[in-house]
Structure formats: C-alpha cells, structure tokens
Write a protein that holds these residues in place. Structure first.
Motif, PDB file in Angstrom:
ATOM      1  N   GLU A   1       0.842  -1.196   0.000  1.00  0.00           N
ATOM      2  CA  GLU A   1       0.000   0.000   0.000  1.00  0.00           C
ATOM      3  C   GLU A   1       0.882   1.254   0.000  1.00  0.00           C
ATOM      4  O   GLU A   1       1.773   1.390   0.844  1.00  0.00           O
ATOM      5  N   VAL A   2       0.618   2.179  -0.935  1.00  0.00           N
ATOM      6  CA  VAL A   2       1.412   3.399  -1.073  1.00  0.00           C
ATOM      7  C   VAL A   2       0.593   4.602  -0.627  1.00  0.00           C
ATOM      8  O   VAL A   2      -0.579   4.738  -0.989  1.00  0.00           O
ATOM      9  N   ARG A   3       1.230   5.480   0.175  1.00  0.00           N
ATOM     10  CA  ARG A   3       0.576   6.737   0.530  1.00  0.00           C
ATOM     11  C   ARG A   3       1.614   7.857   0.538  1.00  0.00           C
ATOM     12  O   ARG A   3       2.812   7.626   0.739  1.00  0.00           O
ATOM     13  N   THR A   4       1.147   9.069   0.324  1.00  0.00           N
ATOM     14  CA  THR A   4       2.020  10.237   0.321  1.00  0.00           C
ATOM     15  C   THR A   4       2.317  10.654   1.758  1.00  0.00           C
ATOM     16  O   THR A   4       1.429  10.641   2.618  1.00  0.00           O
ATOM     17  N   VAL A   5       3.587  11.032   1.997  1.00  0.00           N
ATOM     18  CA  VAL A   5       3.986  11.487   3.332  1.00  0.00           C
ATOM     19  C   VAL A   5       4.751  12.800   3.203  1.00  0.00           C
ATOM     20  O   VAL A   5       5.349  13.101   2.172  1.00  0.00           O
ATOM     21  N   GLU A   6       4.693  13.596   4.288  1.00  0.00           N
ATOM     22  CA  GLU A   6       5.420  14.862   4.344  1.00  0.00           C
ATOM     23  C   GLU A   6       5.801  15.130   5.791  1.00  0.00           C
ATOM     24  O   GLU A   6       5.530  14.306   6.681  1.00  0.00           O
ATOM     25  N   ARG A   7       6.421  16.288   6.025  1.00  0.00           N
ATOM     26  CA  ARG A   7       6.903  16.638   7.360  1.00  0.00           C
ATOM     27  C   ARG A   7       5.790  16.468   8.417  1.00  0.00           C
ATOM     28  O   ARG A   7       4.669  16.938   8.245  1.00  0.00           O
ATOM     29  N   GLY A   8       6.153  15.757   9.503  1.00  0.00           N
ATOM     30  CA  GLY A   8       5.220  15.540  10.599  1.00  0.00           C
ATOM     31  C   GLY A   8       4.519  14.203  10.563  1.00  0.00           C
ATOM     32  O   GLY A   8       3.969  13.757  11.588  1.00  0.00           O
TER      33      GLY A   8
END
Length: 450
Positions: free
Chosen positions: A397-404
């Motif tokens: 499963e792929v999801r977008t991640v960013e700071r925090g």
C-alpha cells in the motif's frame, strides 16, 4: 590505456571521520579553486580527466562492495567498479583487476595498465607523467614502470627506488624499510615510490601464472575461486621487491600521500570546520566537527581535533599517524554511512533492563531515490518524516507522506520510502528490538512506476 584506481583502503588513520564503509577517500575536506570542497576520490578523477582525458570506459575503481555506493555517489552512477569479494591488500586487488579486464572487458594483452592509489595528492603535472611511462612501456613491454620522487626525510612508510647508474633502470626496490635503512637509502640517491605502477596487461598475466595456472582460469568466476589463496600482501612486497626488470622516471613537483591527519591538515587552508570555536592562543590546530554540538578549544598547539558520530579524536598531529592500532581495538559499528540512495547517521543507542535495545538514526533520501523494499524479523521501526515529501510503501500500500507524518512498522512488515523528484526527504528512524543488526533484512522488488 586503462587506469585502475585502488580504493579499498579503510582509512583508519583518519578516524573518526572515516570508518569501514565511509573511508578517508570520500571525506570532502580538500578545497577547490572555486572555494567548494571535494574528496580525494573526486580530486583524483577530476585531475585525471583534465590532464589525460581518458574515455569513461578506460577508468576503473577497485574496491569492496561496502564502498561501491560511495564511489557512485561521488563520481557518477555509471562509473566502472571492480568489486573485490573481500579486502586482501593491493596484490590480490591488482590481480583481480587484470583478470576482470581480461574476461569481462576483453582488453587486449598489449594494453598498458596504469595503477594509482586513491590517496595521492599532487599537482596536475604529476598526472601528465602517466603518458611518459606509457611511452616507456611501448619501447620495452616486458617490464614494470614506476614514478619516483626525491625524499624530503627518512620515512618508514614509503617504498624506495634504488636507481641504476643509467638513472632509468631500477637496481633495487625496498618497501617500507627501517628508519636506519631509510637513512642509508637516501644517502645513495634513492627515490620514494609515488605508488603509480604501469605494465602491459599480458606481462602481468604472465607474472600471475606463478600463483595459478592460466589453464585453470577461464573466467572471472574461476579466478574468484582462487582469490582467497593469493598472498594477502601489498603489490610492493609481493611483486616490486622481487621484479627483475623495472624502469622509472623522476617527478620533481609536488607530491604527497594523504594517509594521516598530519599530512591531510597540511593541505587544508582552513583551521575550523563545523560548529567550532578556537581561542586566540591556539597554534596550528585543526578542528573538524561533524556533530551538532559545539567544540571549544583553548591553548592547543600542533593538534588535531575531529568529531563525528563514530567518536572524538584529540591528538598531537605527529602522533596522529599512530592511531590505527588504537582504533582497531574499538569494537563499534559504523555510525555514518553513505548509500546509493543517500546517507544515514546514528544519533543514539540504548540498552534497557529487559535486554531490549533502541537505535535512532537520521536518514536522508536523495530526490528521486528510494530505499529498498524490505522487511526485518528482529525489530520494529518508527519513522518520523522531518523534511521533504515522498511516498511510503507498507505491505503493498502506497501513501504520500510529508513533514510531521509518522509510520509504525512492525517486524515482518514489508516497507520502503521514496523521495519526491524535486527535493530530498529526511526522516528519523527509531529501531526497537532485542537484536539490532544491519544483517536483519530481506529485500524484495517493487516497481515504483507501473
């Protein structure tokens, strides 16, 4: 002409900035004319390209797999790497390079092979001498050619070329003599060996038949079966001291072996690097700090202070050349490594009363790069994104991640992380388990662009 750069050295004498995987040749401490910094590896390749201009298929690095990523990161992804199965000194390394060129690259036996150590520090004129020794071999292919330079003091760390009366032929070669013998060798007009060795490929293959029969070696794979049987000695001891036909030329310009903190700091035109403050009374003291905490130095003279996640060195510059046996007694894992996807630094390690352990890392994944799709069986991991954006993959499963963003990865779960195309991604990884080792990993394929 094929150029072989020997890059298997571990560089213990530049600890704590260097370690088993992040060797001295990859430390960006040398200044360029434009004010930027470069490593020994980058400098030697740049100078070779600017003076000799070989095509990309004529330049090869011999190293171990643990250093291959660092070479690709600094020189380029398509650089030719001859990977030793394990480190066994320069004689087996050069032997492997010769067999690799023979079987994998189909190089003609009349081809000239130039071997250079990666920690040479010289001006551009030095590398132009390579064309001269190449021409020397054309007139006499059944010999080994060297480049010598005039000694500046008696040293036990270099090889000595004793010239014949004609000033071209080598009468005798002595590797790393005692101090007393070094004094006598200088008195009779000997030269230091700069480490450059040249020979015809076919001539060296003939030499290697003293160790195994060419009839038994019909591929690189068959050679590798003999690799661990070769003497674990330097090429200088095993070949040069025994060779009967050698010639040399003399180089009179600047040359230095950057093998110790003492010699390296002589080429650094700055005293402080990183978060450092020195008192005005300090003299000839270099401080290199890779940590985020400050280093304050007062009253130091002729000292080197170096700090990294691997440790802290405080030493007299002259005494720093004797660091190796002390560092080898430190049974500690590397705390800073470069990988093809980026780098990591170990920030913290703890062991608790119930024998559980925790290890905290700061990792940087370069823009567009990704760490492998993997799983572990002995530890859980907690990832906290602290800068950048990317894609997190867990069990398909792929999801977008960013700071925090935070991800909790249980043992046995497959996972990977890819940085966005336009910026690096940085994250903190906390490992928790009874045994925390790099070998606890199983890798899988994943197509990020289906």
């Amino acid at each position: 002409m094929k150029i072989i750069i020997l890059s298997g050295c571990s560089g213990w004498r530049l600890w704590p900035l260097s370690n088993e995987s992040r060797s001295k040749q990859f430390l960006k401490l040398l200044n360029r004319d434009d004010g930027s910094k470069e490593s020994m590896a980058q400098r030697i390749v740049r100078q070779i390209r600017e003076t000799i201009n070989p095509n990309d298929d004529s330049l090869f690095f011999v190293t171990t797999e643990s250093q291959a990523d660092s070479i690709r990161n600094q020189i380029g992804p398509n650089v030719n790497i001859i990977s030793e199965p394990f480190r066994r000194d320069t004689f087996p390394a050069i032997a492997m390079a010769c067999e690799y060129l023979t079987f994998e690259k189909k190089v003609d036996k009349n081809e000239t092979i130039i071997v250079l150590p990666i920690d040479t520090h010289a001006d551009d004129e030095f590398y132009k001498q390579i064309r001269i020794i190449e021409a020397l071999l054309e007139s006499e292919p059944k010999c080994i050619a060297l480049i010598g330079t005039k000694p500046t003091y008696p040293s036990e760390k270099y090889g000595y070329i004793v010239p014949d009366s004609d000033g071209i032929n080598v009468k005798e070669y002595t590797e790393k003599p005692s101090l007393e013998k070094a004094v006598n060798l200088i008195k009779i007009g000997s030269y230091w060996n700069t480490g450059v060795v040249a020979f015809k490929l076919g001539y060296m293959l003939e030499k290697l038949e003293d160790y195994y029969s060419s009839a038994e070696i019909d591929s690189l794979e068959s050679f590798l079966l003999e690799f661990n049987k070769l003497p674990a000695k330097s090429f200088d001891y095993e070949i040069l001291e025994k060779a009967g036909n050698m010639k040399f030329i003399v180089y009179e310009g600047k040359w230095k072996d950057l093998g110790t903190w003492n010699t390296l700091t002589e080429e650094m035109d700055y005293l402080n690097s990183g978060y450092v403050r020195q008192g005005e009374e300090c003299e000839n003291t270099h401080v290199i700090n890779e940590l985020s905490i400050p280093i304050l130095v007062l009253g130091a003279k002729d000292m080197v202070v170096a700090a990294s996640p691997d440790g802290i060195l405080v030493s007299d510059k002259h005494k720093s050349s004797y660091i190796k046996p002390y560092v080898q007694q430190l049974d500690a894992r590397p705390m800073h490594e470069e990988r093809k996807w980026g780098e990591y630094k170990v920030l913290d390690y703890n062991q608790y009363g119930d024998e559980m352990k925790s290890l905290t890392k700061h990792l940087t994944v370069k823009a567009g790069k990704h760490i492998s799709y993997q799983r572990h069986f002995l530890r859980d991991e907690i990832w906290t994104i602290v800068d950048g954006r990317g894609e997190l993959l867990i069990d398909g499963e792929v999801r977008t991640v960013e700071r925090g963003d935070v991800a909790y990865i249980k043992k046995g779960q497959k996972h990977a992380l890819k940085a966005s195309q336009d910026e690096d991604l940085q994250f903190i990884e906390v490992q928790i388990g009874a045994e925390l080792i790099e070998e606890d990993i199983e890798r899988f394929n994943w197509n990020w662009n289906p």
